[in-house]
Design an enzyme around this catalytic site. Structure first.
Site, mmCIF file in Angstrom:
data_model
loop_
_atom_site.group_PDB
_atom_site.id
_atom_site.type_symbol
_atom_site.label_atom_id
_atom_site.label_comp_id
_atom_site.label_asym_id
_atom_site.label_seq_id
_atom_site.Cartn_x
_atom_site.Cartn_y
_atom_site.Cartn_z
ATOM 1 N N LYS A 79 79.836 -29.936 -42.717
ATOM 2 C CA LYS A 79 81.135 -29.317 -42.427
ATOM 3 C C LYS A 79 82.254 -30.259 -42.845
ATOM 4 C CE LYS A 79 83.544 -27.157 -38.458
ATOM 5 N NZ LYS A 79 83.461 -26.885 -37.008
ATOM 6 N N SER A 154 84.089 -22.034 -35.726
ATOM 7 C CA SER A 154 84.761 -22.502 -36.918
ATOM 8 C C SER A 154 83.817 -23.055 -37.986
ATOM 9 C CB SER A 154 85.763 -23.586 -36.533
ATOM 10 O OG SER A 154 85.091 -24.742 -36.052
ATOM 11 N N SER A 178 81.792 -23.533 -31.831
ATOM 12 C CA SER A 178 81.888 -23.437 -33.287
ATOM 13 C C SER A 178 80.596 -23.597 -34.067
ATOM 14 C CB SER A 178 82.900 -24.441 -33.806
ATOM 15 O OG SER A 178 84.182 -23.918 -33.608
HETATM 16 N N1 GLN Z 1 86.898 -20.895 -31.132
HETATM 17 C C1 GLN Z 1 87.157 -22.043 -30.333
HETATM 18 C C2 GLN Z 1 88.549 -22.568 -30.637
HETATM 19 O O1 GLN Z 1 89.190 -21.990 -31.444
HETATM 20 C C3 GLN Z 1 86.128 -23.097 -30.546
HETATM 21 C C4 GLN Z 1 86.342 -23.923 -31.748
HETATM 22 C C5 GLN Z 1 85.364 -25.026 -31.932
HETATM 23 O O2 GLN Z 1 84.310 -25.087 -31.286
HETATM 24 N N2 GLN Z 1 85.708 -25.965 -32.808
HETATM 25 O O3 GLN Z 1 88.995 -23.523 -30.084
#
Ligand code: GLN
EC number: 6.3.5.7
Length: 478
Positions: A79, A154, A178
């Site tokens: 990532k 994400s 994410s």
């Molecule tokens: N969807 C969650 C957020 O927007 C989790 C994001 C993540 O785990 N990086 O914060």
């Protein structure tokens, strides 16, 4: 034989028995990226040369008869918020568009020590803020299961790369879901480790008290093998913990007498019927294999979303203060003084969602509001943590959906950010409590799209969670 359809474990045995070379493995995946990534958009950077060099080195070592790690020669994706020495690391943000880290993250060091060949860096929601990968400043990633759908986020690029055969496994990061959410939407396995089990050194920070580097893989045994490579104490991460040792050899054993709790709060009206039914079927499958499942009440979970969004935004407002146009990253042109340098660089560099979180975070931390918001969020977090500990005294694992629904259509999500945040209902509690969590495919919706089941357990119980996930994987996939 199509190498890109094999599991990492199968690929490793072909490499060990010299039926294929590391070059052939890397080339097969690079060819798949060339063929597929135009329409999917999982990668922000493809490091073809580096992957081939690493593969060549492996083949030379093998030819020389050196003793090599088990998964040497396997390629992987990383990532793009995980630092890679000499390889652009953008966090899918304009502010880091041209940032080339001078060092590797601890997890990347571990991959390289194991002889893994890095294929490239994958797309994400800017700085990890989002659930669809649509918040990337650079491109949209399409779900390989249906190109008009998002892959989840994400770590959407990592999940899509694995699902489309463009990497045997990938690293992601999970602050509030994410890794698990995109795994669920793309039909792959996702693991968020126990807080402190994997070093965060070199992971670009979003919300440090919540996040961990995690794994996206095609099968449960593959996920276990990668986790085994990356867990371990690292003195460069102040929150790193010495794990009591994870014994992954139990994967493949049965789940007789496993006690499963299902929190009613995560099976409520927010969850669509196909998802609820698929996860309830998963519970029955485990029961047929000897486990016992029952519903429990976890009333404090209703505070999880507000607590998560306040704490994560507060921490991000502090973590992202380092991007100021002075030290690294984008520096705006035409500034007149210090303040205008900050304002312009940050104004141009950050996208809408990041700005929203920074404003929210600064607000909940500001004098006058700190007690009402931030401190209360910390209290709620403590309550949630205790409730998990109490439930996990009586049960071995907690089973729930990962996402309320299957993958949404690209461009079709609710314009109200608060309603978007609600999609994280099932995943954020494990981050607040620092517990390990696994997402494993457990069925498909009427739209044909994958549905994931989530298993959460005690600190360092990853092997047990993966053992239960392996049973589900075997029973559901057939
Ligand atoms: N969807 C969650 C957020 O927007 C989790 C994001 C993540 O785990 N990086 O914060």
């Amino acid at each position: 034989m199509n190498l890109t359809q094999l599991s990492m474990t199968e690929l490793a045995s072909l490499l060990q028995t010299r039926k294929i070379s590391a070059m052939e493995a890397a080339e097969a995946y690079l060819a798949q990226i060339r063929e597929k990534d135009g329409e999917i958009g999982a990668y922000l950077t493809v490091t073809e040369k580096i992957a081939l060099q690493q593969a060549q080195k492996t083949d030379r070592q093998r030819a020389a008869g050196e003793e090599l790690p088990r998964f040497v020669g396997i390629p992987a994706a990383v990532k793009d918020n995980i630092c890679t020495k000499g390889i652009r690391t953008t966090c899918a943000s304009r502010i880091l568009e041209n940032f080339v880290p001078p060092y590797d993250a601890a997890v990347v060091e571990r991959l390289l020590e194991n002889g893994i060949a890095i294929l490239g860096k994958t797309n994400l929601d800017e700085f990890g803020m989002g659930s669809t990968t649509e918040n990337s400043a650079f491109r949209i990633t399409h779900n390989p299961c249906a190109l008009d759908r998002v892959p989840g986020g994400s770590s959407g690029g990592s999940a899509a790369a694995v699902a489309a055969g463009m990497a045997p496994f990938a690293l992601g990061s999970d602050t509030g879901g994410s890794v698990r959410l995109p795994a669920s939407h793309c039909g792959v396995v996702g693991v968020k480790p126990t807080y402190g089990a994997v070093s965060r050194w070199g992971l670009v920070a979003f919300a440090s008290s919540l996040e961990q580097v995690g794994v996206l893989a095609r099968t449960v045994p593959d996920a276990a093998a990668v986790l085994d490579m990356i867990v371990g104490y690292d003195r460069r991460d102040a929150t790193s913990r010495r794990s009591p040792g994870m014994d992954f050899s139990q994967i493949g054993q049965d789940v007789k007498a496993l006690r499963i709790a299902m929190p009613r709060e995560l099976f409520g009206v927010e969850i669509t019927r196909p998802v609820r039914e698929a996860v309830e079927r998963a519970a029955s499958v485990l029961e047929r294999c000897g486990a016992a499942a029952e519903f429990v009440d976890m009333p404090s979970l209703r505070y999880a979303l507000p607590a998560y969004y306040m704490i994560s935004s507060a921490e991000s407002s502090s973590n992202l203060a380092r991007f100021d146009g002075v030290r690294y990253g984008r520096r705006a042109a035409g500034y007149t003084d210090m303040d205008s340098l900050y304002e312009r660089s940050r104004g141009e560099g950050f996208g809408r969602e990041v700005k929203r979180r920074l404003l929210l975070g600064s607000f909940v931390l500001s004098a006058g509001y700190y007690d009402g918001y931030y401190r209360n969020a910390l209290r709620a977090r403590e309550k949630i943590r205790r409730e998990f500990a109490a439930v996990l005294e009586q049960y071995d694992v907690i089973l729930s959906p990962v996402s309320p629904d299957t993958a949404p259509r690209i461009g079709k999500r609710d314009p109200d950010p608060v309603r978007q945040y609600q999609e994280d209902l099932c995943t954020v509690p494990a981050n607040l409590a620092g517990l390990p969590a696994v997402s494993v495919p457990c069925g498909r919706g009427p739209d044909g799209l994958p549905i994931g089941a989530q298993l959460v357990g005690k600190p360092f119980s990853e092997p047990l969670l993966l053992r239960a996930a392996a049973v589900l994987e075997r029973e559901v996939r057939g």
